[in-house]
Design a protein around this motif. Sequence first.
Motif, PDB file in Angstrom:
ATOM      1  N   LEU A  59       1.055  -1.361  -0.018  1.00  0.00           N
ATOM      2  CA  LEU A  59       0.003  -0.098   0.172  1.00  0.00           C
ATOM      3  C   LEU A  59       0.861   1.339  -0.003  1.00  0.00           C
ATOM      4  O   LEU A  59       0.656   2.220   1.010  1.00  0.00           O
ATOM      5  CB  LEU A  59      -0.964   0.051   0.994  1.00  0.00           C
ATOM      6  CG  LEU A  59      -2.120  -0.884   1.031  1.00  0.00           C
ATOM      7  CD1 LEU A  59      -3.049  -0.972   2.565  1.00  0.00           C
ATOM      8  CD2 LEU A  59      -2.924  -0.751  -0.087  1.00  0.00           C
TER       9      LEU A  59
ATOM     10  N   SER B 298       1.073   3.109  -5.094  1.00  0.00           N
ATOM     11  CA  SER B 298       0.119   2.496  -5.591  1.00  0.00           C
ATOM     12  C   SER B 298      -1.473   3.345  -5.614  1.00  0.00           C
ATOM     13  O   SER B 298      -1.882   3.026  -6.521  1.00  0.00           O
ATOM     14  CB  SER B 298      -0.172   1.259  -4.649  1.00  0.00           C
ATOM     15  OG  SER B 298      -0.330   1.532  -3.474  1.00  0.00           O
ATOM     16  N   PHE B 299      -1.385   4.367  -4.745  1.00  0.00           N
ATOM     17  CA  PHE B 299      -2.624   4.992  -4.727  1.00  0.00           C
ATOM     18  C   PHE B 299      -2.510   5.946  -5.763  1.00  0.00           C
ATOM     19  O   PHE B 299      -3.581   5.958  -6.618  1.00  0.00           O
ATOM     20  CB  PHE B 299      -2.537   6.014  -3.483  1.00  0.00           C
ATOM     21  CG  PHE B 299      -3.014   5.199  -2.253  1.00  0.00           C
ATOM     22  CD1 PHE B 299      -3.924   3.989  -2.263  1.00  0.00           C
ATOM     23  CD2 PHE B 299      -2.453   5.505  -1.103  1.00  0.00           C
ATOM     24  CE1 PHE B 299      -4.346   3.436  -1.042  1.00  0.00           C
ATOM     25  CE2 PHE B 299      -2.667   4.697  -0.098  1.00  0.00           C
ATOM     26  CZ  PHE B 299      -3.551   3.867   0.014  1.00  0.00           C
TER      27      PHE B 299
ATOM     28  N   GLN C 234      -3.285   3.916  -9.079  1.00  0.00           N
ATOM     29  CA  GLN C 234      -4.728   3.323  -9.174  1.00  0.00           C
ATOM     30  C   GLN C 234      -5.797   4.417  -9.137  1.00  0.00           C
ATOM     31  O   GLN C 234      -6.787   4.193  -9.690  1.00  0.00           O
ATOM     32  CB  GLN C 234      -5.053   2.548  -7.939  1.00  0.00           C
ATOM     33  CG  GLN C 234      -4.226   1.132  -7.970  1.00  0.00           C
ATOM     34  CD  GLN C 234      -4.220   0.277  -6.756  1.00  0.00           C
ATOM     35  OE1 GLN C 234      -4.889   0.865  -5.803  1.00  0.00           O
ATOM     36  NE2 GLN C 234      -3.670  -0.921  -6.768  1.00  0.00           N
ATOM     37  N   ALA C 235      -5.395   5.526  -9.112  1.00  0.00           N
ATOM     38  CA  ALA C 235      -6.477   6.866  -8.930  1.00  0.00           C
ATOM     39  C   ALA C 235      -7.269   7.011 -10.429  1.00  0.00           C
ATOM     40  O   ALA C 235      -8.155   7.182 -10.347  1.00  0.00           O
ATOM     41  CB  ALA C 235      -5.658   8.004  -8.473  1.00  0.00           C
TER      42      ALA C 235
ATOM     43  N   LEU D  39     -10.976  -2.143  -5.875  1.00  0.00           N
ATOM     44  CA  LEU D  39     -11.311  -0.970  -6.041  1.00  0.00           C
ATOM     45  C   LEU D  39     -12.712  -0.677  -6.466  1.00  0.00           C
ATOM     46  O   LEU D  39     -13.058   0.657  -6.187  1.00  0.00           O
ATOM     47  CB  LEU D  39     -10.379  -0.247  -7.223  1.00  0.00           C
ATOM     48  CG  LEU D  39      -8.917  -0.224  -7.039  1.00  0.00           C
ATOM     49  CD1 LEU D  39      -8.254   0.177  -8.470  1.00  0.00           C
ATOM     50  CD2 LEU D  39      -8.525   0.380  -5.637  1.00  0.00           C
TER      51      LEU D  39
END
Length: 146
Positions: free
Chosen positions: A62, A66-67, A70-71, A131
């Motif tokens: 995490l 990775s955020f 993936q956004a 997600l």
Amino acid sequence: MGDPRHLGSDPGLAVLYNTALLEMMYTTMNGWLHATALVGSADVSAVEFTELAAGWFMPTVLSPASFVEQAPDLDQAHYPGDLGTMEMNRNALDHIVRTSQEQGVHPDQPRQLKEIVDQAIAEGHGSDNYLALFEIFKKATRTQRR
């Protein structure tokens, strides 16, 4: 705390950002606290577990990157289940709930997560990745605003 940042002309948006970041803080802290209690039920110290959680899990699984990566999938409602499906995540959450109960650790947090995943599956996201919960969270917001 933090760098000043202009978030637009609506002053309410700054409050909304603050609330959203507080929510991230609490859910992250609760995840760490629950996980530490879970391994603590087997006499693993918080220090020992946190070395693994902070030293391997957070930067690898995490990570902030990775955020960021993936956004765009959230903005595009793109949730391919090729690396893991909502069904797979429900099985993992079932396991966490059962293990928490067996170890005498408070099970409500993982149980609530499983209930949200159950809702996502019921709404057709079983073969999507985790997600896709974003769609469930957005729907609740829209319903509350009406």
